[in-house]
Design a protein around this motif. Structure first.
Motif, mmCIF file in Angstrom:
data_model
loop_
_atom_site.group_PDB
_atom_site.id
_atom_site.type_symbol
_atom_site.label_atom_id
_atom_site.label_comp_id
_atom_site.label_asym_id
_atom_site.label_seq_id
_atom_site.Cartn_x
_atom_site.Cartn_y
_atom_site.Cartn_z
ATOM 1 N N ASP A 1 -10.619 -70.965 -23.944
ATOM 2 C CA ASP A 1 -10.864 -70.812 -22.497
ATOM 3 C C ASP A 1 -10.930 -72.144 -21.757
ATOM 4 O O ASP A 1 -11.478 -72.215 -20.653
ATOM 5 C CB ASP A 1 -12.161 -70.024 -22.241
ATOM 6 C CG ASP A 1 -12.118 -68.643 -22.875
ATOM 7 O OD1 ASP A 1 -11.044 -68.011 -22.843
ATOM 8 O OD2 ASP A 1 -13.150 -68.215 -23.410
ATOM 9 N N ARG B 1 -4.256 -74.724 -26.316
ATOM 10 C CA ARG B 1 -4.082 -73.868 -27.487
ATOM 11 C C ARG B 1 -3.670 -74.701 -28.682
ATOM 12 O O ARG B 1 -2.956 -75.699 -28.552
ATOM 13 C CB ARG B 1 -3.094 -72.742 -27.223
ATOM 14 C CG ARG B 1 -1.790 -73.138 -26.608
ATOM 15 C CD ARG B 1 -1.054 -71.897 -26.087
ATOM 16 N NE ARG B 1 0.045 -72.214 -25.221
ATOM 17 C CZ ARG B 1 1.306 -72.345 -25.614
ATOM 18 N NH1 ARG B 1 1.627 -72.180 -26.880
ATOM 19 N NH2 ARG B 1 2.257 -72.622 -24.740
ATOM 20 N N ASP C 1 6.058 -71.254 -23.409
ATOM 21 C CA ASP C 1 5.286 -70.216 -22.750
ATOM 22 C C ASP C 1 5.358 -68.896 -23.512
ATOM 23 O O ASP C 1 4.453 -68.063 -23.416
ATOM 24 C CB ASP C 1 5.785 -70.016 -21.323
ATOM 25 C CG ASP C 1 5.502 -71.217 -20.427
ATOM 26 O OD1 ASP C 1 4.623 -72.028 -20.787
ATOM 27 O OD2 ASP C 1 6.176 -71.349 -19.381
ATOM 28 N N ALA D 1 2.322 -68.314 -25.633
ATOM 29 C CA ALA D 1 1.059 -68.606 -24.946
ATOM 30 C C ALA D 1 -0.126 -67.832 -25.508
ATOM 31 O O ALA D 1 -1.269 -68.272 -25.394
ATOM 32 C CB ALA D 1 1.209 -68.316 -23.454
ATOM 33 N N THR D 2 0.122 -66.685 -26.124
ATOM 34 C CA THR D 2 -0.990 -65.886 -26.652
ATOM 35 C C THR D 2 -1.251 -66.143 -28.120
ATOM 36 O O THR D 2 -2.131 -65.508 -28.729
ATOM 37 C CB THR D 2 -0.721 -64.387 -26.441
ATOM 38 O OG1 THR D 2 0.518 -64.037 -27.078
ATOM 39 C CG2 THR D 2 -0.649 -64.044 -24.964
ATOM 40 N N ARG E 1 -2.824 -68.359 -30.808
ATOM 41 C CA ARG E 1 -3.872 -69.391 -30.822
ATOM 42 C C ARG E 1 -4.605 -69.369 -32.147
ATOM 43 O O ARG E 1 -5.001 -68.309 -32.627
ATOM 44 C CB ARG E 1 -4.846 -69.175 -29.658
ATOM 45 C CG ARG E 1 -4.165 -69.280 -28.295
ATOM 46 C CD ARG E 1 -5.028 -68.720 -27.182
ATOM 47 N NE ARG E 1 -4.252 -68.721 -25.924
ATOM 48 C CZ ARG E 1 -4.464 -69.562 -24.918
ATOM 49 N NH1 ARG E 1 -5.401 -70.485 -25.014
ATOM 50 N NH2 ARG E 1 -3.720 -69.497 -23.830
#
Length: 230
Positions: free
Chosen positions: A172, A176, A218, A221-222, A224
């Motif tokens: 947050d 990442r 991109d 992006a999810t 991590r």
């Protein structure tokens, strides 16, 4: 990638690092590569002569495992949005009780300390901008932990821990963290070291570079805290 970014590739003068640099150059990014050995630096400058000439590839002398080298890295690439920590090496081939402490020191320095040092240099800026990607190069040896190469495997396992712990620390905060874990890489050095092996089963550096570039995109992006086998 949607726009050009500043990308640092430690170990960018090595066989894998050169392919990673090439992949990001192809995507239109600006690359920063620290170097130690001048012959390796000259080889990279020759291969990417046009990128060096137009400023898309910057080569600068810095041992990023040391504080002064990390400071130079931060100075040269203070607005870098991507760090690929690809510096590393292999030594070993002996049981633990026969492996000299110097080998342990070398493996931890090359494979883990360089990654930590480069991260310490660039992560503060990424956190301040809330924008950054960190990618480490671990190894399948970190998971399989074969006999005879404990020092190498332990240093690469350290990168797995670093990936997972750092991602929790920066969750947050706009950064990442992921890693790739190649099997044996098809490089000239590995072919010389293992002349009786079958390199057709090894992973080409360019394939690893494609995964690294994807992780920085991109589209990933999810993703991590992952350690992706290649």
């Amino acid at each position: 990638m949607s726009e050009a970014r500043e990308v640092v590739v430690t170990g960018g003068t090595g066989a894998l690092g050169r392919e990673i640099a090439a992949a990001f150059l192809e995507a239109g990014d600006r690359i920063f590569v620290p170097w130690i050995a001048k012959p390796e630096r000259d080889a990279v400058a020759g291969r990417f002569a046009s990128a060096v000439a137009d400023g898309r590839l910057s080569l600068f002398e810095a041992d990023v495992a040391e504080a002064h080298g990390a400071a130079e890295l931060a100075r040269q690439a203070r607005t870098a949005r991507v760090l690929v920590a690809a510096a590393g090496g292999f030594a070993g081939g002996s049981p633990v009780h026969e492996t000299e402490l110097e080998v342990w020191d070398r493996m931890l320095r090359l494979n883990l300390r360089t990654a930590v040092s480069a991260t310490r240099a660039l992560l503060p800026g990424m956190l301040e901008r809330r924008d950054g990607v960190v990618i480490y190069v671990s190894s399948q040896a970190a998971r399989r932990r074969p006999a005879g190469i404990a020092a190498y495997a332990a240093s690469k396992a350290g990168l797995v821990v670093l990936t997972e712990a750092l991602q929790k620390e920066v969750a947050d905060r706009g950064v990442r963290v992921n890693a790739v874990a190649p099997d044996t890489i098809d490089t000239p050095a590995n072919r010389r070291a293992m002349p009786d092996a079958d390199p057709s089963t090894w992973t080409p550096p360019g394939h690893i570079a494609e995964v690294v570039r994807w992780l920085a995109s991109d589209a990933a992006a999810t993703v991590r805290g992952a350690v992706i086998p290649v």
